[in-house]
Design a protein around this motif. Structure first.
Motif, PDB file in Angstrom:
ATOM      1  N   UNK A 110       0.925  -1.569   0.164  1.00 26.85           N
ATOM      2  CA  UNK A 110       0.315  -0.169   0.276  1.00 26.85           C
ATOM      3  C   UNK A 110       1.349   1.438   0.437  1.00 26.85           C
ATOM      4  N   UNK A 111       0.736   1.833  -0.869  1.00 23.97           N
ATOM      5  CA  UNK A 111       1.676   3.357  -1.329  1.00 23.97           C
ATOM      6  C   UNK A 111       0.518   4.937  -0.376  1.00 23.97           C
ATOM      7  N   UNK A 112       1.260   5.141   0.974  1.00 25.61           N
ATOM      8  CA  UNK A 112       0.176   6.203   1.634  1.00 25.61           C
ATOM      9  C   UNK A 112       1.217   7.373   1.657  1.00 25.61           C
ATOM     10  N   UNK A 113       0.134   8.421   2.201  1.00 25.91           N
ATOM     11  CA  UNK A 113       0.801   9.768   2.545  1.00 25.91           C
ATOM     12  C   UNK A 113       1.429   9.468   4.132  1.00 25.91           C
ATOM     13  N   UNK A 114       1.858  11.289   4.287  1.00 26.29           N
ATOM     14  CA  UNK A 114       2.251  11.150   6.037  1.00 26.29           C
ATOM     15  C   UNK A 114       1.282  10.650   7.253  1.00 26.29           C
ATOM     16  N   UNK A 115       0.532  10.882   6.698  1.00 29.28           N
ATOM     17  CA  UNK A 115      -1.503  10.143   7.638  1.00 29.28           C
ATOM     18  C   UNK A 115      -0.994   9.002   7.261  1.00 29.28           C
ATOM     19  N   UNK A 116      -0.675   8.302   7.100  1.00 30.33           N
ATOM     20  CA  UNK A 116      -1.080   7.139   6.376  1.00 30.33           C
ATOM     21  C   UNK A 116      -2.415   6.732   6.067  1.00 30.33           C
ATOM     22  N   UNK A 117      -2.834   7.313   4.985  1.00 31.95           N
ATOM     23  CA  UNK A 117      -4.299   7.226   4.220  1.00 31.95           C
ATOM     24  C   UNK A 117      -3.501   7.201   3.003  1.00 31.95           C
ATOM     25  N   UNK A 118      -4.092   5.700   2.561  1.00 30.04           N
ATOM     26  CA  UNK A 118      -3.824   4.378   0.905  1.00 30.04           C
ATOM     27  C   UNK A 118      -3.749   5.672  -0.697  1.00 30.04           C
ATOM     28  N   UNK A 119      -2.875   5.904  -0.362  1.00 29.75           N
ATOM     29  CA  UNK A 119      -3.193   6.771  -2.092  1.00 29.75           C
ATOM     30  C   UNK A 119      -3.186   5.499  -3.053  1.00 29.75           C
ATOM     31  N   UNK A 120      -2.222   4.922  -3.062  1.00 32.35           N
ATOM     32  CA  UNK A 120      -2.253   3.776  -4.419  1.00 32.35           C
ATOM     33  C   UNK A 120      -2.024   2.322  -3.781  1.00 32.35           C
ATOM     34  N   UNK A 121      -1.634   1.513  -4.580  1.00 33.80           N
ATOM     35  CA  UNK A 121      -1.276  -0.286  -3.762  1.00 33.80           C
ATOM     36  C   UNK A 121       0.074  -0.235  -5.597  1.00 33.80           C
ATOM     37  N   UNK A 122       0.368  -1.354  -5.160  1.00 36.18           N
ATOM     38  CA  UNK A 122       1.073  -2.448  -5.788  1.00 36.18           C
ATOM     39  C   UNK A 122       1.255  -3.879  -5.834  1.00 36.18           C
ATOM     40  N   UNK A 123       1.077  -4.318  -7.191  1.00 35.33           N
ATOM     41  CA  UNK A 123       0.628  -6.058  -7.070  1.00 35.33           C
ATOM     42  C   UNK A 123       2.407  -6.511  -7.792  1.00 35.33           C
ATOM     43  N   UNK A 124       2.326  -7.475  -7.232  1.00 28.46           N
ATOM     44  CA  UNK A 124       3.308  -8.109  -7.779  1.00 28.46           C
ATOM     45  C   UNK A 124       2.818  -7.815  -9.872  1.00 28.46           C
ATOM     46  N   UNK A 125       2.020  -8.174  -9.648  1.00 29.66           N
ATOM     47  CA  UNK A 125       1.264  -7.613 -11.476  1.00 29.66           C
ATOM     48  C   UNK A 125       2.103  -6.682 -11.970  1.00 29.66           C
ATOM     49  N   UNK A 126       1.826  -6.075 -10.778  1.00 24.96           N
ATOM     50  CA  UNK A 126       2.122  -4.646 -10.981  1.00 24.96           C
ATOM     51  C   UNK A 126       2.725  -3.639 -11.777  1.00 24.96           C
TER      52      UNK A 126
END
Length: 79
Positions: free
Chosen positions: A33-49
């Motif tokens: 999970x790609x998060x900002x400084x406030x731990x909000x999820x802004x994006x994600x990555x899987x192996x396939x991504x």
């Protein structure tokens, strides 16, 4: 019922693909999970991504924010 839980794999928004790949490899979860400084999820990555990013010409030093998945379903987890 026994529950086995692992911590979520979180990478900062300023991470490069090398960082994401390293975290995916260490966690064995298959998702980061790609998060900002406030731990909000802004994006994600899987192996396939990651594979698709490399096929599009990304390098290990490319910024993850350029290739992260931003369209996903958000939900809440209750204990």
């Amino acid at each position: 019922m026994n529950k086995v839980s692992k911590p979520l794999t979180i990478v900062p928004l300023n991470a490069i693909l090398r960082d994401v790949l390293d975290e995916l490899n260490k966690s064995g979860m298959g998702i980061a999970f790609v998060c900002d400084d406030q731990k909000r999820v802004l994006g994600l990555f899987t192996d396939g991504d990651i594979r698709r990013a490399f096929l599009k010409g990304a390098s290990m030093d490319s910024p993850c924010r350029k290739y992260m998945r931003t369209k996903f379903i958000r939900g809440r987890v209750s204990s």
